[in-house]
Scaffold this motif. Structure first.
Motif, PDB file in Angstrom:
ATOM      1  N   ARG A 138       0.745  -1.242  -0.214  1.00  0.00           N
ATOM      2  CA  ARG A 138      -0.022   0.095  -0.038  1.00  0.00           C
ATOM      3  C   ARG A 138       1.058   1.240  -0.048  1.00  0.00           C
ATOM      4  O   ARG A 138       1.860   1.350   0.511  1.00  0.00           O
ATOM      5  CB  ARG A 138      -1.135  -0.076   1.052  1.00  0.00           C
ATOM      6  CG  ARG A 138      -1.892  -1.121   1.361  1.00  0.00           C
ATOM      7  CD  ARG A 138      -2.838  -0.440   2.655  1.00  0.00           C
ATOM      8  NE  ARG A 138      -3.960  -1.438   2.420  1.00  0.00           N
ATOM      9  CZ  ARG A 138      -4.778  -2.209   3.046  1.00  0.00           C
ATOM     10  NH1 ARG A 138      -5.075  -0.964   4.293  1.00  0.00           N
ATOM     11  NH2 ARG A 138      -5.414  -2.469   3.742  1.00  0.00           N
ATOM     12  N   PRO A 139       0.354   2.171  -0.737  1.00  0.00           N
ATOM     13  CA  PRO A 139       1.207   3.738  -0.308  1.00  0.00           C
ATOM     14  C   PRO A 139       1.529   3.813   1.110  1.00  0.00           C
ATOM     15  O   PRO A 139       0.234   3.322   1.838  1.00  0.00           O
ATOM     16  CB  PRO A 139      -0.107   5.033  -1.195  1.00  0.00           C
ATOM     17  CG  PRO A 139      -0.697   3.827  -2.094  1.00  0.00           C
ATOM     18  CD  PRO A 139      -0.753   2.341  -1.159  1.00  0.00           C
ATOM     19  N   GLY A 140       3.024   4.501   1.110  1.00  0.00           N
ATOM     20  CA  GLY A 140       2.535   5.091   3.434  1.00  0.00           C
ATOM     21  C   GLY A 140       3.440   3.449   3.441  1.00  0.00           C
ATOM     22  O   GLY A 140       4.070   4.046   4.771  1.00  0.00           O
ATOM     23  N   THR A 141       3.836   2.537   2.917  1.00  0.00           N
ATOM     24  CA  THR A 141       4.607   1.172   3.729  1.00  0.00           C
ATOM     25  C   THR A 141       5.534   1.676   3.250  1.00  0.00           C
ATOM     26  O   THR A 141       6.516   2.366   2.394  1.00  0.00           O
ATOM     27  CB  THR A 141       4.160   0.094   2.698  1.00  0.00           C
ATOM     28  OG1 THR A 141       2.744   0.114   2.402  1.00  0.00           O
ATOM     29  CG2 THR A 141       5.353  -1.236   3.226  1.00  0.00           C
ATOM     30  N   PRO A 147      14.109   7.712   6.042  1.00  0.00           N
ATOM     31  CA  PRO A 147      12.927   6.135   6.161  1.00  0.00           C
ATOM     32  C   PRO A 147      12.524   6.508   4.044  1.00  0.00           C
ATOM     33  O   PRO A 147      12.281   8.154   3.821  1.00  0.00           O
ATOM     34  CB  PRO A 147      12.011   6.399   6.378  1.00  0.00           C
ATOM     35  CG  PRO A 147      12.161   6.766   8.245  1.00  0.00           C
ATOM     36  CD  PRO A 147      14.266   7.167   7.598  1.00  0.00           C
ATOM     37  N   VAL A 148      12.724   6.082   3.651  1.00  0.00           N
ATOM     38  CA  VAL A 148      11.824   6.045   2.723  1.00  0.00           C
ATOM     39  C   VAL A 148      10.651   5.039   2.356  1.00  0.00           C
ATOM     40  O   VAL A 148      10.666   3.878   2.434  1.00  0.00           O
ATOM     41  CB  VAL A 148      12.318   5.525   1.041  1.00  0.00           C
ATOM     42  CG1 VAL A 148      11.959   5.314  -0.423  1.00  0.00           C
ATOM     43  CG2 VAL A 148      14.016   5.946   1.001  1.00  0.00           C
ATOM     44  N   ILE A 149       9.892   5.421   2.148  1.00  0.00           N
ATOM     45  CA  ILE A 149       7.722   5.590   2.191  1.00  0.00           C
ATOM     46  C   ILE A 149       7.411   5.277   0.347  1.00  0.00           C
ATOM     47  O   ILE A 149       7.900   6.532  -0.153  1.00  0.00           O
ATOM     48  CB  ILE A 149       7.226   6.509   2.800  1.00  0.00           C
ATOM     49  CG1 ILE A 149       7.589   6.922   4.054  1.00  0.00           C
ATOM     50  CG2 ILE A 149       6.047   6.042   2.800  1.00  0.00           C
ATOM     51  CD1 ILE A 149       8.526   5.954   5.161  1.00  0.00           C
ATOM     52  N   ALA A 150       6.775   4.660   0.105  1.00  0.00           N
ATOM     53  CA  ALA A 150       6.462   4.047  -0.715  1.00  0.00           C
ATOM     54  C   ALA A 150       4.926   5.444  -1.298  1.00  0.00           C
ATOM     55  O   ALA A 150       4.474   5.481  -0.061  1.00  0.00           O
ATOM     56  CB  ALA A 150       5.712   2.899  -0.691  1.00  0.00           C
TER      57      ALA A 150
END
Length: 483
Positions: free
Chosen positions: A198-201, A221-224
């Motif tokens: 999901r976006p935000g992962t 952190p790199v977030i989807a």
């Protein structure tokens, strides 16, 4: 401090935003395309080079210790093939590249596409283009969406793709996986498909090599992320069920939030999946402000807006309800309509006879407002909640007259934000608090100018031309109180 990156068609933009919405750094870099008929390509390596340059500049005066996360959005349906090391094997086929055919994917995936609510894929969607690329692909070639390519560079290893960017490549948004039965039927190797989240992962952290190139601290952190349209919706703060972001620029795009998946028998509305598991339905019309530059070439649009506001005085503070323009134009930017109905043969028209440039200008604005209202009427017919906040964004919000006119036609307040852009949406998704980061500039109340009869004539004209479905026209009339 959160970093939002908007990887668009013409440029890449980076934004460094504090927890209370203050922008401490921003920068953009241009991107170039190769276009030839149905072909539209970009160089993926340019994405990375310009993203790194924009991020370095945006972070120039930001203490590294403040950076708490980064997320990237990208254009929907843009894909390429990459090797196991993340290097591009093909140019990127952009969101509007139409060299592929959708016939095979629509035959193989009909049941899945119908269950997901959009019914059919278009030739420019990701899955038809993936099949087109795989025909001549070397062994081991892998699918990469635009955001996947740069996210892999950021973290230094393979990354999952997000549900939002994978929608047009055929991901099952309900089960949150690739539909293996469809991919097997199409001959897509399982190893060519990335994992799905999901976006935000959280995908990983910025690696040392990427830190040196981008200026992002190693370990960030790199977030989807999401598609650029969903990122703009996040930046606009349309985050709760029943709220909508109406983006009026060259064309009109509506995106909202629902708890349940919306199914559209016409296939003109389709839904993304939100980070919390709710749904983000939307549609894109072919009408909008692009008609102004076509029909009023070389005119001073700001001056025409001021003259229209003065002429239809109800839109001036304290002047009462005023009146609507005497003519209305259905403002198609190009032949064919996509939303709130599908009519490839539709063409622009004007009801009434505008006497001068001011009336021609106002007629286009009124027509766009009527299309916007009809979109909400159609969404209501499909069962989508439309009673929440309506946030207006896009170039049309620069005209105070147009904004008030839209509030009048909708018959309800509309909200304007201080800063509503995709990069801000990505900063929110990277970990920021939307209630603090997204600031309201104004809430515009309707003046009370009556538009019911003019709107009903407009709806009747669309129905009479055979473009607007009878059930949609009937529902639009019912929502005005007409029989």
């Amino acid at each position: 401090m959160w970093i939002g990156i908007d990887l668009g068609t013409q440029s890449v933009r980076a934004l460094a935003v504090t927890g209370d919405g203050e922008v401490l750094g921003s920068a953009s870099r241009p991107l170039t395309s190769r276009r030839d008929g149905p072909r539209h390509e970009q160089d993926p390596e340019q994405w990375w080079r310009e993203l790194a340059a924009a991020t370095r500049e945006a972070l120039r005066d930001v203490p590294p210790a403040l950076v708490a996360g980064v997320a990237v959005d990208a254009t929907s349906g843009t894909i390429l093939l990459a090797d196991a090391g993340g290097r591009a094997l093909t140019p990127a086929l952009m969101y509007d590249d139409r060299r592929a055919s959708a016939d095979r994917v629509n035959e193989a995936g009909a049941a899945v596409w119908d269950r997901l609510g959009y019914r059919r894929m278009q030739p420019n969607w990701g899955l038809p283009k993936l099949l087109w690329l795989l025909k001549d692909a070397p062994a081991g070639a892998r699918l990469a969406h635009q955001s996947d390519f740069v996210n892999r560079r950021l973290v230094g290893h393979d990354v999952a793709t997000d549900l939002s960017n994978a929608l047009k490549t055929g991901v099952d948004l309900i089960e949150e996986r690739w539909p293996s039965e469809v991919m097997d039927a199409l001959g897509v190797p399982p190893e060519a498909l990335p994992g799905v989240v999901r976006p935000g992962t959280r995908l990983g952290v910025v690696c040392a090599a990427a830190a040196e190139e981008t200026g992002l601290p190693a370990g960030t952190p790199v977030i989807a992320g999401t598609t650029d349209g969903c990122a703009a919706q996040l930046g606009a703060g349309a985050l709760r069920a029943g709220s909508w972001n109406s983006v009026l620029g060259t064309t009109l795009v509506l995106k909202g939030v629902t708890e349940e998946l919306i199914h559209d028998p016409l296939g003109v509305v389709y839904s993304h999946r939100a980070p919390d598991g709710s749904w983000l339905p939307g549609g894109a019309s072919s009408t909008g402000a692009g008609t102004l530059t076509r029909d009023l070439p070389g005119r001073d649009l700001d001056a025409l807006s001021a003259r229209a506001e003065a002429r239809y005085a109800g839109h001036l503070p304290g002047a009462g309800a005023g009146r609507l323009p005497p003519a209305v134009t259905y403002p198609l930017v190009s032949r064919g309509e996509r939303f709130p109905f599908a009519a490839p043969e539709a063409e622009s028209f004007t009801l009434g006879d505008p006497a001068d440039d001011v009336e021609r200008y106002a007629a286009i604005l009124l027509g766009a407002a009527f299309v916007e209202r009809l979109c909400f009427d159609y969404l209501d017919l499909l069962g989508a909640p439309v009673d929440g906040e309506i946030v207006l964004t896009g170039g049309a919000t620069r005209s105070a007259y147009w904004t008030r006119l839209r509030a009048d036609v909708l018959g309800r307040p509309v909200t304007l934000r201080e800063n509503a852009e995709p990069a801000l949406g990505m900063a929110v998704l990277a970990g920021g608090d939307p209630d603090r980061m997204i600031r309201t500039r104004a809430v515009v109340e309707p003046s009370g100018a009556g538009s019911r009869e003019a709107y009903l004539r407009f709806v009747a004209e669309l129905e009479g031309r055979g473009w607007l479905d009878a059930s949609a026209a009937r529902h639009a009339r019912e929502r005005t109180g007409a029989s």
